[in-house]
Structures are given as structure tokens and as C-alpha cells.
Write a protein that holds these residues in place. Structure first.
Motif, short mmCIF file in Angstrom:
data_model
loop_
_atom_site.label_atom_id
_atom_site.label_comp_id
_atom_site.label_asym_id
_atom_site.label_seq_id
_atom_site.Cartn_x
_atom_site.Cartn_y
_atom_site.Cartn_z
N VAL A 187 47.35 21.38 63.80
CA VAL A 187 46.71 20.63 62.72
C VAL A 187 47.51 20.89 61.46
CG1 VAL A 187 44.63 20.41 61.31
CG2 VAL A 187 44.43 20.70 63.78
N ILE A 188 47.89 19.80 60.79
CA ILE A 188 48.67 19.93 59.55
C ILE A 188 47.95 19.25 58.40
CG2 ILE A 188 50.89 20.09 60.76
CD1 ILE A 188 51.35 17.13 59.93
N VAL A 204 44.27 11.98 76.82
CA VAL A 204 44.46 10.56 76.51
C VAL A 204 44.39 10.33 75.01
CG1 VAL A 204 43.53 8.25 76.86
CG2 VAL A 204 43.51 9.90 78.74
N SER A 205 43.42 10.97 74.35
CA SER A 205 43.32 10.86 72.89
C SER A 205 42.72 12.13 72.33
CB SER A 205 42.49 9.64 72.47
OG SER A 205 41.14 9.81 72.84
N PHE A 206 43.05 12.40 71.08
CA PHE A 206 42.62 13.63 70.41
C PHE A 206 42.41 13.28 68.94
CE2 PHE A 206 42.71 17.78 68.62
CZ PHE A 206 42.51 18.70 69.64
N SER A 207 41.24 13.62 68.40
CA SER A 207 41.00 13.37 66.98
C SER A 207 40.14 14.48 66.39
CB SER A 207 40.33 12.01 66.76
OG SER A 207 39.06 11.99 67.34
N ILE A 208 40.31 14.66 65.10
CA ILE A 208 39.52 15.62 64.33
C ILE A 208 39.13 14.94 63.03
CG2 ILE A 208 39.55 17.81 63.07
CD1 ILE A 208 41.50 18.89 65.15
N ILE A 228 34.13 21.51 70.99
CA ILE A 228 34.02 22.95 70.76
C ILE A 228 34.88 23.32 69.56
CG2 ILE A 228 34.47 25.25 71.72
CD1 ILE A 228 33.91 24.03 74.48
N SER A 229 34.26 23.93 68.56
CA SER A 229 34.95 24.29 67.33
C SER A 229 36.09 25.28 67.61
CB SER A 229 33.95 24.90 66.35
OG SER A 229 34.60 25.24 65.14
N GLN A 230 37.22 25.05 66.95
CA GLN A 230 38.40 25.91 67.12
C GLN A 230 38.99 26.27 65.77
OE1 GLN A 230 39.69 27.02 70.12
NE2 GLN A 230 37.90 26.05 71.01
N VAL A 263 40.95 24.50 58.04
CA VAL A 263 41.32 24.32 59.45
C VAL A 263 40.79 25.44 60.34
CG1 VAL A 263 43.36 22.95 58.87
CG2 VAL A 263 43.58 25.44 59.15
N SER A 264 40.02 26.35 59.78
CA SER A 264 39.57 27.52 60.54
C SER A 264 38.40 27.23 61.48
CB SER A 264 39.20 28.67 59.60
OG SER A 264 38.14 28.28 58.76
N ALA A 265 37.74 26.10 61.33
CA ALA A 265 36.62 25.77 62.22
C ALA A 265 36.48 24.25 62.31
CB ALA A 265 35.33 26.41 61.72
#
Length: 120
Positions: free
Chosen positions: A114-115, A42-46, A88-90, A68-70
């Protein structure tokens, strides 16, 4: 008064067994019902940056210079489970696939990229 208490207790039990939780909680999920084929993000944020979602593609712009590595995303989804999970870190150096499984066992895959957004 006693009837009001019973209604409140029953309402709380129904809400807790439905798996409904608030979107601002890491790992929050929304489960529709036991036979549902709903499996969607539904939604995604970082880092507070909301994703641009188009079908099964999710693009998250982050400020230049962000490593962007973690990164740890906050995700709200509808379904029985999701892998990997919210909070969870990616490593987003490459696209990461998130699989949302519906209560009926069907799976929807989402590709997250991720850009670095130079306009920020």
C-alpha cells in the motif's frame, strides 16, 4: 410448471455448491472445480481504491494521510482458499503476502504493498 421448479432448484444447488459468489461481497471467492490448479487474485481494493496488479505484485494507492496500520481489503480470488482472507484488517506498513491455495493444493503467493499516492 413442476418441471420448471425442479430446474430452478437444481440450478440453485449447482450454483451454491460451485462456490460462486458476487465480487462486491467481502470475502467473495470463485472456485473453478475440485481438481483445478487455479489460484489467483482477480481483484484487490482498499477504501474503494483499486489495486494495480502486475504478476504476483499488487500495489494499492491510497490518499495521503491514510493510516495504513489497519486497513481492510476487499479481495476477489479464484481458488479453494486464501490466507489472510478478504475483509480481514491488516497492517500494510510493510508488504503483506497473500497465499491463494488451489483445489489441487498448489499455492500462488501475492505481495501487496500500500502506497500513499500524492497525486490524489
Amino acid at each position: 410448471m413442476k418441471g420448471h421448479l425442479v430446474i430452478c432448484v437444481l440450478s440453485a444447488l449447482v450454483l451454491s455448491t460451485c462456490g460462486v459468489s458476487t465480487p462486491d461481497v467481502p470475502g467473495a471467492k470463485l472456485v473453478v472445480d475440485a481438481n483445478s490448479s487455479t489460484a489467483e487474485i482477480v481483484s484487490f481494493s482498499i477504501l474503494g481504491m483499486n489495486a494495480v496488479m502486475s504478476g504476483s505484485d499488487i500495489i494499492v494507492p491510497v490518499p495521503p494521510g491514510t493510516s495504513v496500520s489497519a486497513l481492510t481489503p476487499k479481495i476477489v480470488y479464484k481458488g479453494a482458499s486464501m490466507n489472510p482472507g478478504s475483509g480481514i484488517s491488516q497492517n500494510f506498513s510493510y508488504p503483506v503476502v497473500y497465499a491463494v491455495t488451489a483445489a489441487d493444493g498448489s499455492v500462488a503467493n501475492y505481495t501487496v504493498m500500500v502506497i500513499l499516492d500524492s497525486s490524489r
